[in-house]
Write a protein that holds these residues in place. Structure first.
Motif, mmCIF file in Angstrom:
data_model
loop_
_atom_site.group_PDB
_atom_site.id
_atom_site.type_symbol
_atom_site.label_atom_id
_atom_site.label_comp_id
_atom_site.label_asym_id
_atom_site.label_seq_id
_atom_site.Cartn_x
_atom_site.Cartn_y
_atom_site.Cartn_z
ATOM 1 N N ARG A 191 13.254 102.287 12.193
ATOM 2 C CA ARG A 191 14.334 101.324 12.079
ATOM 3 C C ARG A 191 15.633 102.065 11.795
ATOM 4 N N LEU A 192 16.563 101.904 12.683
ATOM 5 C CA LEU A 192 17.879 102.485 12.499
ATOM 6 C C LEU A 192 18.785 101.489 11.785
ATOM 7 N N SER A 193 19.678 102.024 10.976
ATOM 8 C CA SER A 193 20.682 101.213 10.296
ATOM 9 C C SER A 193 22.059 101.739 10.643
ATOM 10 N N CYS A 194 23.018 100.841 10.635
ATOM 11 C CA CYS A 194 24.409 101.213 10.867
ATOM 12 C C CYS A 194 25.253 100.455 9.857
ATOM 13 N N ALA A 195 25.816 101.181 8.907
ATOM 14 C CA ALA A 195 26.637 100.582 7.869
ATOM 15 C C ALA A 195 28.103 100.658 8.258
ATOM 16 N N ALA A 196 28.781 99.525 8.120
ATOM 17 C CA ALA A 196 30.189 99.448 8.493
ATOM 18 C C ALA A 196 31.067 99.344 7.254
ATOM 19 N N SER A 197 32.244 99.931 7.341
ATOM 20 C CA SER A 197 33.208 99.821 6.252
ATOM 21 C C SER A 197 34.614 99.873 6.823
ATOM 22 N N GLY A 198 35.548 99.317 6.068
ATOM 23 C CA GLY A 198 36.948 99.404 6.455
ATOM 24 C C GLY A 198 37.403 98.389 7.467
ATOM 25 N N GLY A 199 36.594 97.430 7.781
ATOM 26 C CA GLY A 199 37.005 96.433 8.756
ATOM 27 C C GLY A 199 36.376 95.091 8.444
ATOM 28 N N SER A 200 36.490 94.163 9.376
ATOM 29 C CA SER A 200 35.933 92.826 9.207
ATOM 30 C C SER A 200 34.655 92.714 10.024
ATOM 31 N N PHE A 201 33.590 93.219 9.455
ATOM 32 C CA PHE A 201 32.325 93.354 10.183
ATOM 33 C C PHE A 201 31.878 92.049 10.817
ATOM 34 N N SER A 202 31.997 90.963 10.103
ATOM 35 C CA SER A 202 31.489 89.685 10.609
ATOM 36 C C SER A 202 32.265 89.177 11.814
ATOM 37 N N ARG A 203 33.399 89.775 12.108
ATOM 38 C CA ARG A 203 34.201 89.366 13.264
ATOM 39 C C ARG A 203 33.835 90.133 14.525
ATOM 40 N N TYR A 204 32.974 91.155 14.404
ATOM 41 C CA TYR A 204 32.682 92.018 15.544
ATOM 42 C C TYR A 204 31.304 91.750 16.123
ATOM 43 N N SER A 205 31.209 91.747 17.428
ATOM 44 C CA SER A 205 29.914 91.908 18.059
ATOM 45 C C SER A 205 29.536 93.376 17.895
ATOM 46 N N MET A 206 28.243 93.623 17.768
ATOM 47 C CA MET A 206 27.782 94.983 17.519
ATOM 48 C C MET A 206 26.778 95.411 18.581
ATOM 49 N N GLY A 207 26.804 96.678 18.901
ATOM 50 C CA GLY A 207 25.890 97.179 19.916
ATOM 51 C C GLY A 207 25.276 98.503 19.516
ATOM 52 N N TRP A 208 24.152 98.791 20.138
ATOM 53 C CA TRP A 208 23.509 100.100 20.039
ATOM 54 C C TRP A 208 23.473 100.717 21.429
ATOM 55 N N PHE A 209 23.800 101.982 21.486
ATOM 56 C CA PHE A 209 23.751 102.759 22.716
ATOM 57 C C PHE A 209 22.976 104.044 22.420
ATOM 58 N N ARG A 210 22.588 104.725 23.474
ATOM 59 C CA ARG A 210 21.909 106.005 23.278
ATOM 60 C C ARG A 210 22.289 106.968 24.384
ATOM 61 N N GLN A 211 22.163 108.252 24.061
ATOM 62 C CA GLN A 211 22.462 109.288 25.033
ATOM 63 C C GLN A 211 21.430 110.398 24.911
ATOM 64 N N ALA A 212 20.704 110.600 25.987
ATOM 65 C CA ALA A 212 19.714 111.669 26.055
ATOM 66 C C ALA A 212 20.378 112.926 26.609
ATOM 67 N N PRO A 213 19.803 114.086 26.330
ATOM 68 C CA PRO A 213 20.393 115.335 26.830
ATOM 69 C C PRO A 213 20.539 115.316 28.347
ATOM 70 N N GLY A 214 21.740 115.644 28.813
ATOM 71 C CA GLY A 214 21.988 115.710 30.247
ATOM 72 C C GLY A 214 22.180 114.371 30.924
ATOM 73 N N LYS A 215 22.192 113.306 30.130
ATOM 74 C CA LYS A 215 22.345 111.970 30.716
ATOM 75 C C LYS A 215 23.566 111.276 30.139
ATOM 76 N N GLU A 216 24.011 110.242 30.840
ATOM 77 C CA GLU A 216 25.136 109.463 30.354
ATOM 78 C C GLU A 216 24.680 108.513 29.244
ATOM 79 N N ARG A 217 25.646 108.105 28.436
ATOM 80 C CA ARG A 217 25.357 107.135 27.387
ATOM 81 C C ARG A 217 24.941 105.823 28.038
#
Length: 126
Positions: free
Chosen positions: A19-45
């Protein structure tokens, strides 16, 4: 601008869960849609999953549908990515991102996202 910090990555065997976590600070978190992306070696995100800011609507890449679950806790300013049945092809650096969209929509295009974390490595061995 919001600061995003991912955690929870690691080295696991195929079939395991993380389980990955992403903690946000300094902004209005509840106003943002959130996404997860990934990038493997030699590949695009690539897009993994996204969640709307308020009603929990989600979108997934076909490659992870049924195995990964994105969720958020606005009270904790945190978005999660639960990953089950991990495969070697899931090996990548995983990034979370914030979409400052005016509308409560969910997008898979990385160009729509305004803030990015530094990433966390997930390695799945066969």
């Amino acid at each position: 601008q919001v600061q995003l910090v991912e955690s929870g990555g690691g080295l696991v065997q195929a079939g395991a869960s993380l389980r990955l976590s992403c903690a946000a600070s300094g902004g209005s978190f509840s106003r943002y849609s959130m996404g997860w992306f990934r990038q493997a070696p030699g590949k695009e995100r690539e897009f993994v999953a996204a969640i709307s800011r308020s009603d929990g609507r989600t979108v997934y890449a076909d490659s992870v549908k049924g195995r990964f679950t994105i969720s958020r806790d606005n009270a904790k300013n945190t978005v999660y990515l639960s990953m089950n049945s991990l495969k070697p092809e899931d090996t990548a650096v995983y990034y979370c991102a914030a979409d400052h969209t005016y509308f409560d929509i969910v997008r898979s295009d990385s160009r729509a996202y305004d803030d990015w974390g530094q990433g966390t490595q997930v390695t799945v061995s066969s």
